[in-house]
Design an enzyme around this catalytic site. Sequence first.
Site, short mmCIF file in Angstrom:
data_model
loop_
_atom_site.label_atom_id
_atom_site.label_comp_id
_atom_site.label_asym_id
_atom_site.label_seq_id
_atom_site.Cartn_x
_atom_site.Cartn_y
_atom_site.Cartn_z
N ASP A 13 3.07 13.55 -1.35
CA ASP A 13 2.22 12.39 -1.18
C ASP A 13 1.02 12.78 -0.31
OD1 ASP A 13 2.12 9.28 -1.56
OD2 ASP A 13 1.89 9.53 0.60
N TYR A 51 -5.11 5.63 4.86
CA TYR A 51 -5.79 5.01 3.72
C TYR A 51 -7.13 4.43 4.15
CZ TYR A 51 -1.32 5.36 1.27
OH TYR A 51 -0.18 5.84 0.68
N HIS A 90 8.74 8.54 -7.12
CA HIS A 90 7.72 9.12 -6.25
C HIS A 90 8.30 10.00 -5.16
CE1 HIS A 90 3.87 9.38 -4.20
NE2 HIS A 90 4.44 8.97 -3.08
#
Length: 360
Positions: free
Chosen positions: A173, A277, A336
């Site tokens: 990730d 983010y 994921h």
Amino acid sequence: MNVFHFILGIVLKLVSLTNATRVAFSLLAAGFYGNCATIYILFRIVTSLGQCLKTRKRVKPKCLEQYYTTKWEHCYINIRGGAGGKRHYVRDGKRDGSLMLFLHGFPEFWYSWRHQILEFRDKYHVVALDQLGYSESDRPTTLESYTVNNLAEDVADFIAQLGYRSAHVIGHDWGGVIAYRLAMIHPEMVDSLTVINAPHPALTRQELFWNPKQFLMSWYMFFFQMPKLPELILSLDDYAVLESCMQLPDVSALDNDEMDAFKWNMSQPNFGGINWYRASMISKSSSSATVTSTEVKCPHLLVWGIKDMFLSESFVDGVSEVVKDVQIVRIENCGHFAQQEKPSKVNEAIRSFLNGLEES
């Protein structure tokens, strides 16, 4: 749905023409999701009579000190480069062996690599780093600390302070994104690069703003641009969103104690995972516009759980176009969080890859 994707694709192509339109569209998307989140929060408060806001004080779970018969060795170091500050890490294996460095993503921390630490300690000096904003590492509130280049420089300084010139770097990730960046700006420090369910930087903007499917899958990235609301949403009902996200599609991947460990991590004051983010949207240093295939020169393994709910498999299809030397392993019935959902498959892929490098 095909017509909808077609129309959305045209809109995204128009939006992606300039940086200004991208930023404006991102802000509009953030506002839209923020309003939706506000409505949801009010709905949950009313329907639960406020119970959803209650949180319990969490203590550090025992599994973070000892995993079955393995007692973890916890260490700390002060980073001089990048964002600087204290970093926590766990290590095991051969101190005189090659360094194998694990970089976690969101919303994880070092513990997500427990299966890999045990697997590779027989041959390597294995180290799992708590990256900036997570667990027992520093958790600054300034977004500038979380730019991709700062985070990559953190890792470069970390490797050097451990007494190594290079490492086998494995990232998942966001950890994969930082691993890519490290390989690009410090290629001499990366002996091999293994990335698990993470996008190559050269493909990120293209997929996010040109691929309607990935745009819809990335809704949370825009929502995370809002202040405070994402942290509140994630904490509702004892971090129910976190639990549901981390247990898809294999609900047997984490037991209750392990899930408590991830809830403990996210409940730490000033948890900084969401700031990664936020910084990615505002930072010029995180731009992938100049990334080319020649910038990843080391041997590269890409492992991908094909049932990823957050990243499209088109990232896998495109990576061979931007990286010359790459092996790709797809894992069936895996989401994921591949290194936790299917650890034996991931470990087998990594060991086969590294053994092949030794034999060549």
